[in-house]
Write a protein that holds these residues in place. Structure first.
Motif, PDB file in Angstrom:
ATOM      1  N   VAL A 132      -0.676  -7.026  -6.132  1.00  0.00           N
ATOM      2  CA  VAL A 132      -1.668  -5.952  -6.249  1.00  0.00           C
ATOM      3  C   VAL A 132      -1.310  -4.799  -5.321  1.00  0.00           C
ATOM      4  CG1 VAL A 132      -4.050  -5.337  -5.694  1.00  0.00           C
ATOM      5  CG2 VAL A 132      -3.573  -7.358  -7.066  1.00  0.00           C
ATOM      6  N   SER A 133      -0.862  -5.123  -4.111  1.00  0.00           N
ATOM      7  CA  SER A 133      -0.489  -4.085  -3.160  1.00  0.00           C
ATOM      8  C   SER A 133       0.667  -3.246  -3.686  1.00  0.00           C
ATOM      9  CB  SER A 133      -0.101  -4.722  -1.821  1.00  0.00           C
ATOM     10  OG  SER A 133       0.284  -3.738  -0.890  1.00  0.00           O
ATOM     11  N   VAL A 134       1.679  -3.901  -4.268  1.00  0.00           N
ATOM     12  CA  VAL A 134       2.836  -3.174  -4.808  1.00  0.00           C
ATOM     13  C   VAL A 134       2.400  -2.255  -5.948  1.00  0.00           C
ATOM     14  CG1 VAL A 134       5.000  -3.431  -6.082  1.00  0.00           C
ATOM     15  CG2 VAL A 134       4.532  -4.886  -4.110  1.00  0.00           C
ATOM     16  N   LEU A 135       1.554  -2.769  -6.849  1.00  0.00           N
ATOM     17  CA  LEU A 135       1.103  -1.974  -7.991  1.00  0.00           C
ATOM     18  C   LEU A 135       0.240  -0.791  -7.548  1.00  0.00           C
ATOM     19  CD1 LEU A 135       0.270  -4.795 -10.575  1.00  0.00           C
ATOM     20  CD2 LEU A 135       2.296  -3.328 -10.483  1.00  0.00           C
ATOM     21  N   LEU A 136      -0.653  -1.026  -6.586  1.00  0.00           N
ATOM     22  CA  LEU A 136      -1.490   0.064  -6.087  1.00  0.00           C
ATOM     23  C   LEU A 136      -0.652   1.120  -5.369  1.00  0.00           C
ATOM     24  CD1 LEU A 136      -4.684  -1.741  -4.711  1.00  0.00           C
ATOM     25  CD2 LEU A 136      -4.505  -0.290  -6.738  1.00  0.00           C
ATOM     26  N   ASN A 137       0.321   0.662  -4.580  1.00  0.00           N
ATOM     27  CA  ASN A 137       1.194   1.610  -3.901  1.00  0.00           C
ATOM     28  C   ASN A 137       1.998   2.432  -4.903  1.00  0.00           C
ATOM     29  OD1 ASN A 137       0.292   0.641  -1.462  1.00  0.00           O
ATOM     30  ND2 ASN A 137       2.095  -0.593  -1.034  1.00  0.00           N
ATOM     31  N   ALA A 138       2.469   1.767  -5.960  1.00  0.00           N
ATOM     32  CA  ALA A 138       3.233   2.472  -6.994  1.00  0.00           C
ATOM     33  C   ALA A 138       2.382   3.556  -7.644  1.00  0.00           C
ATOM     34  CB  ALA A 138       3.727   1.479  -8.047  1.00  0.00           C
ATOM     35  N   TRP A 139       1.142   3.216  -7.958  1.00  0.00           N
ATOM     36  CA  TRP A 139       0.243   4.205  -8.571  1.00  0.00           C
ATOM     37  C   TRP A 139      -0.007   5.371  -7.623  1.00  0.00           C
ATOM     38  CZ3 TRP A 139      -4.516   6.073  -7.070  1.00  0.00           C
ATOM     39  CH2 TRP A 139      -5.167   6.883  -8.013  1.00  0.00           C
ATOM     40  N   LEU A 140      -0.287   5.052  -6.353  1.00  0.00           N
ATOM     41  CA  LEU A 140      -0.596   6.099  -5.379  1.00  0.00           C
ATOM     42  C   LEU A 140       0.612   7.008  -5.155  1.00  0.00           C
ATOM     43  CD1 LEU A 140      -2.547   7.286  -3.253  1.00  0.00           C
ATOM     44  CD2 LEU A 140      -1.549   5.698  -1.599  1.00  0.00           C
ATOM     45  N   ASN A 141       1.796   6.420  -5.054  1.00  0.00           N
ATOM     46  CA  ASN A 141       3.003   7.222  -4.817  1.00  0.00           C
ATOM     47  C   ASN A 141       3.185   8.282  -5.897  1.00  0.00           C
ATOM     48  OD1 ASN A 141       3.545   5.625  -2.608  1.00  0.00           O
ATOM     49  ND2 ASN A 141       4.972   4.289  -3.693  1.00  0.00           N
ATOM     50  N   GLN A 142       3.143   7.847  -7.150  1.00  0.00           N
ATOM     51  CA  GLN A 142       3.389   8.806  -8.218  1.00  0.00           C
ATOM     52  C   GLN A 142       2.232   9.794  -8.382  1.00  0.00           C
ATOM     53  OE1 GLN A 142       3.802   5.791 -11.418  1.00  0.00           O
ATOM     54  NE2 GLN A 142       2.220   6.915 -12.512  1.00  0.00           N
TER      55      GLN A 142
ATOM     56  N   TRP B 128      -8.503  -0.968  -3.602  1.00  0.00           N
ATOM     57  CA  TRP B 128      -8.075  -1.894  -2.550  1.00  0.00           C
ATOM     58  C   TRP B 128      -9.241  -2.770  -2.083  1.00  0.00           C
ATOM     59  CZ3 TRP B 128      -3.203  -2.746  -0.628  1.00  0.00           C
ATOM     60  CH2 TRP B 128      -3.115  -3.546   0.507  1.00  0.00           C
ATOM     61  N   LEU B 129     -10.404  -2.162  -1.890  1.00  0.00           N
ATOM     62  CA  LEU B 129     -11.564  -2.924  -1.441  1.00  0.00           C
ATOM     63  C   LEU B 129     -12.018  -3.930  -2.495  1.00  0.00           C
ATOM     64  CD1 LEU B 129     -13.660  -0.117   0.284  1.00  0.00           C
ATOM     65  CD2 LEU B 129     -12.532  -2.052   1.403  1.00  0.00           C
ATOM     66  N   VAL B 130     -12.041  -3.500  -3.761  1.00  0.00           N
ATOM     67  CA  VAL B 130     -12.475  -4.396  -4.841  1.00  0.00           C
ATOM     68  C   VAL B 130     -11.535  -5.584  -4.977  1.00  0.00           C
ATOM     69  CG1 VAL B 130     -12.757  -4.567  -7.345  1.00  0.00           C
ATOM     70  CG2 VAL B 130     -13.699  -2.604  -6.117  1.00  0.00           C
ATOM     71  N   LEU B 131     -10.241  -5.344  -4.806  1.00  0.00           N
ATOM     72  CA  LEU B 131      -9.240  -6.386  -5.024  1.00  0.00           C
ATOM     73  C   LEU B 131      -8.863  -7.125  -3.742  1.00  0.00           C
ATOM     74  CD1 LEU B 131      -6.955  -4.373  -7.463  1.00  0.00           C
ATOM     75  CD2 LEU B 131      -8.565  -6.187  -8.066  1.00  0.00           C
ATOM     76  N   LEU B 132      -9.527  -6.811  -2.644  1.00  0.00           N
ATOM     77  CA  LEU B 132      -9.217  -7.439  -1.358  1.00  0.00           C
ATOM     78  C   LEU B 132      -9.266  -8.968  -1.399  1.00  0.00           C
ATOM     79  CD1 LEU B 132      -8.481  -6.589   1.539  1.00  0.00           C
ATOM     80  CD2 LEU B 132     -10.922  -6.676   2.097  1.00  0.00           C
ATOM     81  N   PRO B 133     -10.229  -9.596  -2.118  1.00  0.00           N
ATOM     82  CA  PRO B 133     -10.257 -11.071  -2.148  1.00  0.00           C
ATOM     83  C   PRO B 133      -8.980 -11.717  -2.688  1.00  0.00           C
ATOM     84  CG  PRO B 133     -12.334 -10.180  -2.946  1.00  0.00           C
ATOM     85  CD  PRO B 133     -11.398  -9.016  -2.801  1.00  0.00           C
TER      86      PRO B 133
END
Length: 241
Positions: free
Chosen positions: A158-168, A142-147
């Protein structure tokens, strides 16, 4: 696709059960309370730190050139919000994963998979370790991709993809830990394929829906439990996943 819709439908039905409704709001309420207190205690200091960092970037020069010195302060608030919201979201997921998943898995198993054998390939220590690894990797990404949030569509994607990864990453371990053997736990978590990613992505969108996001962690936990236990049951019966 049918298995995904079935998991979502059963999770919705279970969420309305009195026992699940008593749990549904607690993760987000506790997370909001915790981060609200932290923001009240340290929010000004956090904002000042971020504003100081932004003052050393071209943004501050741009603000001075435009005669809009307030821009840096507003940007600091915006960045702080982008950090605060995922922190609150992750905290709610961790509360659900560590404190509520045993209750949720037991509820789903009793009502939908009563004949599924317990082989206990996971453990509480494994759940904690899995959660900490997921947390560190998620926040680092999240920090790296914040820009990318400077370009709103990319930031949302990016938020949707990161959330998807974290959920599973969080919930599949906990959903299977009691019923799967160690080997089954490893195999099922890596055999989800597009179905698991599609389910994770759909559930990740709930983070952006007001009001719904308050019950989203428990609903996600129910959906992943249904998905994981149904897949395990099919595997043991020799049916295609």
């Amino acid at each position: 696709m049918e298995s995904i819709l079935l998991s979502l439908r059963r999770a919705g039905q279970d969420l309305l059960a009195p026992r699940m409704l008593t749990l549904a709001f607690w993760p987000m309420v506790l997370s909001l309370l915790a981060w609200g207190i932290l923001a009240w205690l340290f929010g000004s200091a956090w904002k000042a730190e971020i504003a100081g960092f932004l003052a050393a970037t071209p943004l501050d020069d741009l603000a001075r050139w435009l005669g809009a010195e307030w821009l840096t302060a507003y940007a600091a608030v915006f960045v702080l919000s982008l950090l605060w919201l995922p922190a609150m979201y992750v905290t709610a997921l961790l509360i659900t994963s560590l404190a509520l998943m045993p209750i949720i898995v037991g509820f789903v198993a009793r009502n939908h998979y009563p004949d599924l054998e317990y082989r206990r390939g996971g453990s509480l220590l494994g759940s904690v370790f899995n959660g900490l690894v997921a947390l560190v990797l998620y926040l680092a990404a999240w920090l790296v991709l914040l820009p990318l949030w400077l370009f709103a569509p990319f930031g949302i994607l990016v938020s949707v993809l990161l959330n998807a990864w974290l959920n599973q990453k969080l919930f599949m371990y906990d959903a299977l830990a009691e019923h799967a053997s160690a080997g089954e736990l490893k195999d099922e978590r890596h055999a989800g394929g597009w179905r698991l990613f599609a389910l994770s992505s759909l559930l990740g969108l709930l983070h952006f829906v007001p009001v719904v996001n308050f019950v989203a962690p428990v609903y996600m936990a129910l959906a992943f439990t249904h998905h994981g236990l149904a897949a395990l049951e099919r595997t043991r019966r020799g049916r295609p996943a």
